[in-house]
Design a protein around this motif. Sequence first.
Motif, PDB file in Angstrom:
ATOM      1  N   THR A 152      65.049  28.103 -26.275  1.00 53.63           N
ATOM      2  CA  THR A 152      63.921  27.995 -25.346  1.00 53.63           C
ATOM      3  C   THR A 152      64.390  27.671 -23.931  1.00 53.63           C
ATOM      4  OG1 THR A 152      62.478  27.247 -27.145  1.00 53.63           O
ATOM      5  CG2 THR A 152      61.739  26.837 -24.896  1.00 53.63           C
ATOM      6  N   ALA A 156      64.532  30.393 -20.979  1.00 53.56           N
ATOM      7  CA  ALA A 156      63.723  30.176 -19.772  1.00 53.56           C
ATOM      8  C   ALA A 156      64.570  30.295 -18.517  1.00 53.56           C
ATOM      9  CB  ALA A 156      63.063  28.804 -19.832  1.00 53.56           C
ATOM     10  N   TYR A 172      61.158  27.447 -12.625  1.00 53.93           N
ATOM     11  CA  TYR A 172      61.718  27.253 -13.971  1.00 53.93           C
ATOM     12  C   TYR A 172      60.688  26.646 -14.918  1.00 53.93           C
ATOM     13  CZ  TYR A 172      64.657  25.624 -17.774  1.00 53.93           C
ATOM     14  OH  TYR A 172      65.185  25.407 -19.020  1.00 53.93           O
ATOM     15  N   ALA A 175      58.544  29.430 -16.205  1.00 44.84           N
ATOM     16  CA  ALA A 175      59.356  30.255 -17.105  1.00 44.84           C
ATOM     17  C   ALA A 175      59.583  29.544 -18.443  1.00 44.84           C
ATOM     18  CB  ALA A 175      60.697  30.582 -16.449  1.00 44.84           C
ATOM     19  N   LEU A 176      59.754  28.207 -18.407  1.00 37.75           N
ATOM     20  CA  LEU A 176      59.925  27.443 -19.635  1.00 37.75           C
ATOM     21  C   LEU A 176      58.662  27.490 -20.482  1.00 37.75           C
ATOM     22  CD1 LEU A 176      61.713  25.539 -21.305  1.00 37.75           C
ATOM     23  CD2 LEU A 176      60.818  23.632 -19.948  1.00 37.75           C
ATOM     24  N   THR A 179      58.432  30.970 -22.043  1.00 31.10           N
ATOM     25  CA  THR A 179      59.392  31.146 -23.131  1.00 31.10           C
ATOM     26  C   THR A 179      58.946  30.385 -24.373  1.00 31.10           C
ATOM     27  OG1 THR A 179      61.146  31.330 -21.477  1.00 31.10           O
ATOM     28  CG2 THR A 179      61.817  30.968 -23.757  1.00 31.10           C
TER      29      THR A 179
END
Length: 263
Positions: A152, A156, A172, A175-176, A179
């Motif tokens: 993960t 990400a 980020y 994106a995390l 993901t």
Amino acid sequence: MMKKGEPVNKQIIKERKNLLVSIEGLLEGPMIFLGFVWLLLLIAELIWGLSKPLDYLSLSIWFIFIVDFVTKFILAPLKLVFLKKNWLTAISLLIPALRIFRIFRFMSFLRSLKGLRLLRLVSSVNRSMKSLAATMARRAFGYIFLLTLVVTFAGAAGMHAFEKAYPGFDSYGIALWWTAMRVITAGSEYYPSTPEGRGLALIIALYGYAIFGYVTATLASFFIGRDAEEKDTPLAGAKDVADLKSEIAALRRAIEKMTSKGG
């Protein structure tokens, strides 16, 4: 020592295998630690970039990995078998070399090969998978949990690096979140636009679907086991079967005593 009558080639292969196993056992701990540090540095590079000291640290770890890989390759009695088992590791060690070669003008075309970053990310996560497998032996659920965290956070970082110019991946944190939703097989309104991002998204989705069945089966086994321990449950649990075996054994001993007395 060679045993009398044993072929020379077989004895050499056996000795090399024993030496390789000894070296792997000796270096296993340090290599596992360096593998996780290298992955963290890669994630930091994809998100923020590395400062000069951290870049030198990453290169130093890479050099140690090369020495370790070459040593094991030399000692391996079956070279092709060794390469087949460690081809992703070999790729992860080759890609940083291509980065170094970029300083030469005739290698400038490598700058356009953005797919190398995806390959490097996948191969680095593969090294972490092997490290986790070595440290989490016989702890399957713990291994899956930690591996999912690695996939993960690393995934990400890759999605942010590949897709930061597009909505949904410009930080980020977002994106995390994306993901994590993909790992648990949930949908999202954002979709990757670059070929590298789409490839990474496919890998993350395949991993999510792969572990979904395992986690579901593990939870089902846990709750069925809890239900089986209840007295009112219609299912026979392991404790009930053990009690039944004990009663049968006691009844058998009683019958044998009665038979011996009657005789």
